[in-house]
Enzyme design. Structure first.
Site, PDB file in Angstrom:
ATOM      1  N   SER A 116       0.776  -1.661   0.302  1.00  0.00           N
ATOM      2  CA  SER A 116       0.071   0.094   0.023  1.00  0.00           C
ATOM      3  C   SER A 116       1.350   1.298   0.245  1.00  0.00           C
ATOM      4  CB  SER A 116      -1.055  -0.385   1.228  1.00  0.00           C
ATOM      5  OG  SER A 116      -1.878   1.161   1.129  1.00  0.00           O
TER       6      SER A 116
ATOM      7  N   TYR B  97      -1.371   0.381  10.899  1.00  0.00           N
ATOM      8  CA  TYR B  97      -1.542   0.372   9.140  1.00  0.00           C
ATOM      9  C   TYR B  97      -0.245   0.866   8.042  1.00  0.00           C
ATOM     10  CZ  TYR B  97      -4.013  -0.695   4.132  1.00  0.00           C
ATOM     11  OH  TYR B  97      -3.587  -1.614   3.838  1.00  0.00           O
TER      12      TYR B  97
END
Length: 268
Positions: free
Chosen positions: A151, A164
């Site tokens: 990501s 995250y």
């Protein structure tokens, strides 16, 4: 934990001696929805026999039937599930797409739910590492390719993203270390880092089913990426000539210049 018992997890794939020697084999983790499901479909269209792995067996069973693949109920945080996946795949694997992972919560550090952080680390880092380790012998035998779906959260911090950010940065380090460790060996190690991808479940899961909050992530964003955009990029990376390694490919919608810089249009 896995939602299925071992005898329910998967129809048995054809034994290796019954498979076409020309047919390439791929594994896609997290294949029950979103990027994983789109990637499984795209790879099948490209001629791969796809092992569709996910915790939700009913979903991957339906997907596998659609694309003539193999469904495997697999929670990547469960060592027994991953061992079963490796057994079903056998000794030859052309492509592993490490897609399973995800985000949970978006609270600032001072209010963080550390159990959610544990979940993200266990799936994105430890689970991905477990799958890669288990399937590496088959990848080496096939001179295959590993694609890590990370990501843009691995690149730059943002408010509420610490857990995250850390998990995806950790997964990125798996890819980079593995590439160094396999230097001289016939396996390519690649990374796809998507930015804003509007899928049916990612943000909904992140915000514990709060549909309004999940939808607000994309409010006013013209044309965010969709799962098929990322699947197409994965297929392109896998289709490069064997001597070409795409170390890292970042893919964002045009409206997103950076994690913190997103163009939004006014909505009624």
């Amino acid at each position: 934990m896995s939602e299925t018992t071992p005898d329910q997890r998967s129809p048995q794939p054809a034994p290796p001696e019954q498979r076409s020697p020309e047919q390439r084999v791929a594994v896609v983790t997290g294949a029950s929805s979103g990027i994983g499901a789109a990637t499984a479909r795209a790879l099948a269209a490209d001629g791969y026999r796809v092992f569709c792995a996910a915790r939700r067996f009913a979903r991957v069973h339906e997907l596998a039937a659609e694309i003539d693949g193999v469904a495997v109920g697999c929670d990547i945080t469960n060592a027994d599930d991953v061992a079963l996946l490796a057994d079903e795949v056998g000794g030859h694997l052309d492509l592993l797409v490490n897609n399973a992972g995800g985000a949970v919560g978006q609270e600032p550090l001072g209010e963080a739910d550390l159990e959610a952080w544990h979940t993200m680390y266990t799936t994105n880092v430890l689970g991905t590492g477990r799958v890669t380790k288990a399937l590496l012998p088959a990848l080496l035998a096939a001179e295959g390719t590993v694609v890590f779906v990370t990501s843009t959260a691995a690149e730059a911090a943002y408010e509420g993203g610490a857990g995250y950010n850390a998990a995806k940065a950790g997964e990125r380090m798996l890819a980079r270390a593995l590439r160094l460790e396999l230097c001289g060996q016939p396996v390519r190690v690649c990374e796809i880092a998507p930015g804003m991808v509007h899928t049916e479940e990612f943000s909904l899961t992140r915000f514990d089913g709060d549909a309004e909050r999940a939808d607000s992530v994309y409010t006013g964003v013209p044309d965010p990426l969709v799962a098929e955009d990322v699947a197409e990029a994965i297929c392109w990376v896998a289709a490069r000539p064997p001597h070409v390694n795409i170390d890292q490919l970042t893919i964002r919608p045009r409206a997103q210049a950076a994690n913190h810089k997103v163009h939004r249009i006014a909505t009624p």
